[in-house]
Design an enzyme around this catalytic site. Structure first.
Site, PDB file in Angstrom:
ATOM      1  N   ASP A   1       5.254  -4.449   7.729  1.00  0.00           N
ATOM      2  CA  ASP A   1       6.717  -4.370   7.751  1.00  0.00           C
ATOM      3  C   ASP A   1       7.262  -3.752   9.028  1.00  0.00           C
ATOM      4  O   ASP A   1       8.448  -3.881   9.322  1.00  0.00           O
ATOM      5  CB  ASP A   1       7.199  -3.475   6.593  1.00  0.00           C
TER       6      ASP A   1
HETATM    7  C1  GLC Z   1       4.120  -1.350   2.206  1.00  0.00           C
HETATM    8  C2  GLC Z   1       4.868  -2.540   1.677  1.00  0.00           C
HETATM    9  C3  GLC Z   1       4.050  -3.796   1.853  1.00  0.00           C
HETATM   10  C4  GLC Z   1       3.617  -3.932   3.288  1.00  0.00           C
HETATM   11  C5  GLC Z   1       2.884  -2.689   3.756  1.00  0.00           C
HETATM   12  C6  GLC Z   1       2.546  -2.732   5.231  1.00  0.00           C
HETATM   13  O1  GLC Z   1       3.021  -1.085   1.393  1.00  0.00           O
HETATM   14  O2  GLC Z   1       5.176  -2.396   0.327  1.00  0.00           O
HETATM   15  O3  GLC Z   1       4.788  -4.913   1.457  1.00  0.00           O
HETATM   16  O4  GLC Z   1       2.800  -5.063   3.405  1.00  0.00           O
HETATM   17  O5  GLC Z   1       3.702  -1.562   3.531  1.00  0.00           O
HETATM   18  O6  GLC Z   1       3.658  -2.621   6.036  1.00  0.00           O
END
Ligand code: GLC
Length: 793
Positions: free
Chosen positions: A481
């Site tokens: 993210d």
């Molecule tokens: C968090 C989010 C997930 C994402 C991960 C890496 O766990 O919930 O959707 O893939 O972060 O950023």
């Protein structure tokens, strides 16, 4: 209900607690854990969080739109409020909470039993023992607090029991942000006939919350300020000081469910009081069930049903390996956590406040994988909900809110692809190919398509939305993210999404073959091969795969970069997708170990960024070693384990598995801090001063993926379209292990023998005494048990 309890002396044998394997519980032996150690009650509808000192809150199906009990996140004193009970000695006026909080009297003994769907906390003070069990009866919109009070002293005791449940305005964001409005319209009253307090907003548009008890109520309070008193807190309510509530009604302001029950106990005598908190459309509809759960035997029966539910849930897969920590996790805790992630995605925990994030599309699509072996029908229901959040163009909403179904936020480059994996996993488990023909509407009322069409649109979206190198566009972000490369030009590309797409194409091609859509299978095979070639042409950096290209075409995750030279996911998924073959596969796994492994797990990338860089976005907001910026992102570790098993490296896969296994941290909790019975999302990495500290326990894709890595790939028993496949990749030192697995209506008791000390490879498979060809166990669908003996060699 559990009664065992540790004395102060016994407490010293464990740091903060230990696993009670006989009772399927973790026992917290000290209330002052470094963070609140929580449990979930409820099975995905009405439910909530309970900490080891009674802290936490509740909600009815949706923690954002239908909050029942209030919680003050990240406040001080920490972990307040909760489902509180006070026991007061009438003669001395002294009082305590059996859950330790909020009164915090030093208890003579304390134990918190974290069980499957319930938490029991016991605490004693001045010869009186209180024990409270919190749980949600299956299928009910209410929680029960079952309190037992016992007089362990030599004298007759007159006691009072007070309760405290702080109601929240149903919309939790408004409760926090629009105090002006919500405070004028919150109201509550005591209904003497039903021994209950009803809370509602003046408009009465969202139903009522209620608090109820079966004990004789001598006084009550609905108005929080009347119960607590000015400038008091939950620790020292004025009602407790006065020895009585003030029979207040709430005309506006803050409401609580507070009642006072008077009890008298002879030496050795015990009594039980039942409290209920719940949601109802109107009071009239609640009366009957309130009465039902005021009866002790009905409550005991509901508790037994809950226990049976969980016993059955975990029974579909049980293992017996040489590693007792692995057994503990796979047989119970890992499965339990998988269900919590399935219920709540990343919506509501001690870290996610239950307001901003709904049910994540990519998150839930992965959570589905962790429960497929036991509740495939429920998994299918969630798959359908997700498919309804997919657009006709193939991409999807990033999340949706469960009560309204409303989708939210888009522009992520990977979300939609995950659903292909969930559907494939569902059909492999169930054999239900008909599901592919089910018609499901696209989001925003833009038509309807079969499940198969939904999947095809998902892969097409990523195949066609490509940038200058021919790789999928990065969008706002991909799985990570925090890698936010698109700054308006829309040319940033994600190498990881390309690899992930390759993996998903393999799933889609296999599925197309299964349903005899050979033209489609052929067509997408060509696309797959072109994609893999492209990745190898443009993203191979010499020693590993790069991670992305930014919006100016600059490479990310390359040896040329000073920071963020190498990213873990770009290596593991190169192997998983078949992009990296033979020599390259070995190289990327070995360099990943060299540059990114630590004793607490593999970090997500290295070296971390050290300062904000708007061309990369979120990842550079974190200090070095934290979260996605070089932290140990536990979710990414099992992908490396699976890649290692694909290469036949059972010892390496198992070593990685052990590194992040929570029970192994049980004796170093002051460093690790979070619950040792579930996985956490992240552990601070080697570049951070607090290396080894865990955060974001419970809701993480780590749960499902570690479960899959261990059961499907290390122990090697996994569903395939044709039957249950056996393909172990274990440590050489293991001589034998067992796994029993229910699959399509039959139970397979599989014993795997490893006389020659191999990592991988099968010499023979016998089913019910007869040798079979290959390693796919036949589908029996006969509701009976079958013995399987596998000899490795
Ligand atoms: C968090 C989010 C997930 C994402 C991960 C890496 O766990 O919930 O959707 O893939 O972060 O950023």
């Amino acid at each position: 209900m559990p009664t065992a309890l540790l004395t102060k002396k016994q407490n010293k044998t464990a740091q903060y607690g230990y696993f009670d394997e006989q009772n399927n519980e973790y026992i917290v032996t000290r209330p002052d854990t470094p963070t609140p150690w929580i449990n979930y009650i409820g099975e995905g509808e009405y439910g909530g969080i309970v900490s080891n000192t009674g802290g936490g809150y509740s909600f009815d199906r949706d923690p954002r739109y239908k909050r029942i009990l209030r919680y003050r996140y990240n406040s001080i004193p920490m972990d307040r409020p909760g489902r509180y009970l006070y026991i007061r000695d009438v003669k001395s006026g002294e009082y305590f909470s059996p859950t330790w909080q909020p009164v915090q009297k030093e208890l003579d003994d304390y134990a918190c039993r974290v069980g499957m769907g319930y938490t029991t906390i016991t605490g004693s003070y001045l010869g009186i023992q209180g024990q409270v069990t919190y749980f949600v009866p299956l299928g009910e919109s209410r929680e029960l607090w079952v309190l037992k009070v016992k007089n362990n002293s030599n004298t007759k005791r007159k006691l009072q029991v007070y309760s405290y449940a702080e109601f929240c305005f149903y919309d939790a964001t408004i409760d926090q942000q629009d105090v002006d409005w919500a405070q004028q319209i919150n109201q509550a009253y005591f209904d003497k006939k039903h021994n209950s307090i009803f809370f509602y907003s003046f408009m009465r548009t969202q139903g009522y919350s209620f608090f109820s008890t079966n004990g004789k109520v001598s006084s009550y309070d609905c108005d929080r300020e009347k119960f607590l008193g000015r400038y008091h807190s939950e620790s020292n309510p004025v009602a407790l000081e006065n020895g009585s509530c003030s029979n207040s009604v709430t005309y506006r302001g803050n409401s609580v469910g507070s009642t006072c029950n008077e009890i008298e106990l002879a030496p050795g005598e015990e009594t039980e009081i039942i409290f209920q908190v719940g949601a109802t459309p109107n009071p009239e509809e609640a009366y009957e069930k309130i009465k039902y759960y005021q009866e002790s035997q009905n409550v005991a029966q509901a508790f037994q049903e809950l226990k049976r539910y969980w016993k059955n849930f975990v029974s579909k897969l049980q293992v017996n390996t040489p590693d007792s920590d692995m057994n503990l996790m796979l047989n119970l805790w890992n499965q339990y956590q998988c269900k919590s992630t399935f219920n709540w995605s990343r919506f509501v925990s001690m870290y996610q406040l239950g307001v901003r994030r709904g049910m994540g599309f990519r998150d839930s699509a992965q959570d589905i994988l962790g429960v497929m072996h036991t509740i495939p029908e429920e998994a299918k229901v969630l798959i359908v909900k997700l498919l309804k959040n997919q657009f006709i163009e193939g991409d999807a909403y990033h999340q949706y809110f469960p009560l309204t179904g409303e989708g939210d936020s888009k522009g992520y480059s990977d979300d939609h692809l995950w659903i292909v994996l969930s559907v494939a996993s569902y059909i492999k488990e169930s054999g239900d190919f008909e599901f592919l023909e089910e018609q499901i509407p696209y989001a925003d009322n833009k038509g309807v398509g079969s499940v198969f069409e939904h999947l095809q649109k998902a892969v097409d979206f990523s195949l066609t939305n490509t940038g200058p190198h021919g790789l999928p566009k990065a969008g706002f972000a991909d799985w990570n993210d925090t890698i936010n490369l698109d700054r308006g030009k829309g040319i940033a590309e994600s190498v990881w999404v390309a690899e992930f797409l390759g993996f998903i194409l393999l799933q889609f091609i296999e599925l197309s073959h299964q349903v005899k859509r050979e033209n489609i299978a052929k067509d997408y095979q060509i696309k797959y091969e072109a994609l893999v070639k492209k990745i190898n042409d443009v993203a191979w950096d010499g020693k590993w795969y790069a991670r992305a290209f930014d919006d100016d075409g600059n490479i990310i995750g390359s040896d040329q970069n000073e920071h963020g030279k190498i990213y873990l996911n770009a290596q593991s998924w190169a192997v998983l997708s078949g992009t990296a073959q033979e020599k390259r596969a070995k190289e990327v796994l070995s360099i990943s170990k060299k540059m990114m492994n630590t004793k607490y797990g593999l970090i997500l990338m290295y070296p971390s960024y050290n300062g904000f860089d708007h061309t990369k976005g979120g990842v550079t907001t974190y200090p070095p070693g934290a979260k996605e910026n070089g932290g140990i992102f536990c979710h990414s570790n099992p992908w490396v384990m699976i890649a290692e098993t694909m290469q036949g490296n059972g010892d390496q896969a198992y070593e990685y598995y052990r590194q992040i296994l929570p029970p192994t941290r049980n004796d170093s909790i002051d460093l690790y801090e979070v619950e040792p019975y579930v996985y956490c999302q992240n552990i601070l990495g080697k570049e951070h001063p607090q290396f080894g500290l865990g955060r974001n326990s419970w809701l993480s894709g780590t749960a499902a993926w570690n479960f899959l890595a261990a059961t499907n790939y290390i122990l090697g028993v996994r569903a395939s379209y044709e039957g249950l496949l056996v393909d172990p990749c274990i440590p050489k030192g293991w001589k034998e292990y067992e796994i029993s697995r229910t699959y399509r209506g039959a139970t397979y008791h599989i014993k795997i023998l490893n006389p020659k000390g191999k990592n991988k490879g099968i010499k023979s498979v016998k089913v019910d005494g007869t040798t079979i060809e290959g390693n796919v166990l036949p589908v029996f669908k006969d509701n009976s048990a079958h013995d399987v003996e596998v000899v490795m060699g």
